[in-house]
Design a protein around this motif. Sequence first.
Motif, mmCIF file in Angstrom:
data_model
loop_
_atom_site.group_PDB
_atom_site.id
_atom_site.type_symbol
_atom_site.label_atom_id
_atom_site.label_comp_id
_atom_site.label_asym_id
_atom_site.label_seq_id
_atom_site.Cartn_x
_atom_site.Cartn_y
_atom_site.Cartn_z
ATOM 1 N N VAL A 1 25.772 22.337 11.855
ATOM 2 C CA VAL A 1 24.973 23.192 11.185
ATOM 3 C C VAL A 1 25.128 24.634 11.150
ATOM 4 N N SER A 2 25.374 25.285 10.239
ATOM 5 C CA SER A 2 25.785 26.646 10.217
ATOM 6 C C SER A 2 24.659 27.889 10.024
ATOM 7 N N SER A 3 23.570 27.332 9.495
ATOM 8 C CA SER A 3 22.377 28.268 9.300
ATOM 9 C C SER A 3 20.958 27.591 9.126
ATOM 10 N N ARG A 4 20.118 28.261 9.390
ATOM 11 C CA ARG A 4 18.702 27.845 9.339
ATOM 12 C C ARG A 4 18.504 27.103 7.935
ATOM 13 N N GLU A 5 18.922 27.670 6.961
ATOM 14 C CA GLU A 5 18.808 27.259 5.443
ATOM 15 C C GLU A 5 19.447 25.950 5.459
ATOM 16 N N GLN A 6 20.750 25.726 6.122
ATOM 17 C CA GLN A 6 21.412 24.413 5.919
ATOM 18 C C GLN A 6 20.692 23.374 6.599
ATOM 19 N N LEU A 7 20.240 23.708 8.073
ATOM 20 C CA LEU A 7 19.326 22.899 8.834
ATOM 21 C C LEU A 7 18.179 22.143 7.860
ATOM 22 N N ALA A 8 17.324 23.178 7.281
ATOM 23 C CA ALA A 8 16.246 22.723 6.399
ATOM 24 C C ALA A 8 16.834 21.718 5.534
ATOM 25 N N GLU A 9 17.931 22.114 4.790
ATOM 26 C CA GLU A 9 18.043 21.080 3.717
ATOM 27 C C GLU A 9 18.480 19.498 4.459
ATOM 28 N N ILE A 10 19.171 19.806 5.628
ATOM 29 C CA ILE A 10 19.672 18.489 6.154
ATOM 30 C C ILE A 10 18.521 17.774 6.551
ATOM 31 N N ARG A 11 17.511 18.462 7.156
ATOM 32 C CA ARG A 11 16.306 17.763 7.777
ATOM 33 C C ARG A 11 15.466 17.197 6.648
ATOM 34 N N LYS A 12 15.565 17.827 5.436
ATOM 35 C CA LYS A 12 14.605 17.374 4.206
ATOM 36 C C LYS A 12 15.293 16.084 3.752
ATOM 37 N N ILE B 1 0.880 -1.191 0.136
ATOM 38 C CA ILE B 1 -0.136 0.183 0.000
ATOM 39 C C ILE B 1 0.965 1.157 0.004
ATOM 40 N N ARG B 2 0.508 2.195 -1.025
ATOM 41 C CA ARG B 2 1.357 3.413 -1.114
ATOM 42 C C ARG B 2 1.054 4.345 0.030
ATOM 43 N N THR B 3 2.096 5.020 0.330
ATOM 44 C CA THR B 3 1.896 6.226 1.490
ATOM 45 C C THR B 3 2.548 7.471 0.725
ATOM 46 N N ASP B 4 2.056 8.662 0.765
ATOM 47 C CA ASP B 4 2.869 9.789 0.439
ATOM 48 C C ASP B 4 2.595 10.852 1.507
ATOM 49 N N LEU B 5 3.681 11.656 1.569
ATOM 50 C CA LEU B 5 3.734 12.531 3.071
ATOM 51 C C LEU B 5 3.807 13.890 2.418
ATOM 52 N N PHE B 6 3.019 14.756 3.230
ATOM 53 C CA PHE B 6 3.002 16.442 2.938
ATOM 54 C C PHE B 6 3.806 16.851 4.226
ATOM 55 N N CYS B 7 4.868 17.420 4.386
ATOM 56 C CA CYS B 7 5.275 18.023 5.519
ATOM 57 C C CYS B 7 5.449 19.502 5.370
ATOM 58 N N ALA B 8 4.594 19.873 6.213
ATOM 59 C CA ALA B 8 4.562 21.499 5.903
ATOM 60 C C ALA B 8 5.515 22.418 6.159
ATOM 61 N N THR B 9 6.478 22.125 6.930
ATOM 62 C CA THR B 9 7.753 22.976 7.112
ATOM 63 C C THR B 9 9.065 22.140 6.804
ATOM 64 N N ASN B 10 10.162 22.705 6.906
ATOM 65 C CA ASN B 10 11.593 22.006 6.581
ATOM 66 C C ASN B 10 12.091 21.848 7.940
ATOM 67 N N GLY B 11 11.379 22.065 9.290
ATOM 68 C CA GLY B 11 12.156 21.874 10.446
ATOM 69 C C GLY B 11 13.272 22.746 10.846
ATOM 70 N N ASP B 12 13.326 23.968 10.092
ATOM 71 C CA ASP B 12 14.668 24.719 10.297
ATOM 72 C C ASP B 12 14.642 25.446 11.465
ATOM 73 N N ALA B 13 13.721 25.506 12.426
ATOM 74 C CA ALA B 13 13.773 25.957 13.857
ATOM 75 C C ALA B 13 14.062 24.988 14.835
ATOM 76 N N GLY B 14 14.423 23.615 14.476
ATOM 77 C CA GLY B 14 14.457 22.796 15.238
ATOM 78 C C GLY B 14 16.012 22.496 16.055
ATOM 79 N N LYS B 15 16.327 21.737 16.685
ATOM 80 C CA LYS B 15 17.593 21.453 17.179
ATOM 81 C C LYS B 15 18.382 20.707 16.275
#
Length: 244
Positions: free
Chosen positions: A51-62, A31-45
């Motif tokens: 990690v040097s920036s929020r932008e970089q954290l977003a890319e890593i978390r994606k 059974i197929r599952t698709d995921l919608f993730c509203a944020t990139n998690g860039d305010a997280g730990k």
Amino acid sequence: MTHRIACVFAHPDDETFCVGGTIAKYAAAGIRTDLFCATNGDAGKNSSVPVSSREQLAEIRKDETRAAARILGISSVEFPGYGDGTLHTLEPTDLIGDVVSFLRRMRPTVVLGFGPEGAPTGHRDHRAMSRVVTAAFFLSGLHTAYPEQLTDGLEPYGAARLYYHAWQYPHHSPKFKLESVPATAKIDNRPWLDTKLAAFMEHKTQQHGYELFKNDVLLDNEFLALAAGTPQPAPLVNDIFAGL
Ligand SMILES: [Zn+2]
């Protein structure tokens, strides 16, 4: 009927924490599952990951989410890129529209999302996403909701059921305080615990939560609560597609 699942969550790792075992179970059944993730998690730990920036954290978390998704058997992940920690402050028309579009494109049988209490943490983004997925579940089936999407070849689509994430209470950890809405589905996770843990380990920036995950999330069962749609054949089922 070919069943499909759509998950609508707020942050990278919500999929693993809330329904990782459930997704793995159904993926193993084809059974197929698709995921919608509203944020990139860039305010997280970021644990010990440099990690040097929020932008970089977003890319890593994606990237971490895509890796976890591969392990769980999620077929696609969408990141519309809303601001982490801001969802409760948004006028939600556009975000609801994005979820409506997601549901019209993915055409799931069952939609999984947060309950109104916002998961055991009660995070404001989680509570906001509960309101969003609830609205989108109903609006996606209406011709008059987001009609501009319908000129692009999309059609109104109503999924059969919406389930909220639920859990047993009280929690093992004092960090988790909230009671969930009453569960109506209990999904045996025991065959999928290794898979769920492996998915969590891909979220390398979130390993500060390892003990919490092991003790309070990696449990024998996951629970869900029917929020809307086709009634279940019994008050408590062990299959989200029961009777469909
Ligand atoms: Zn979250």
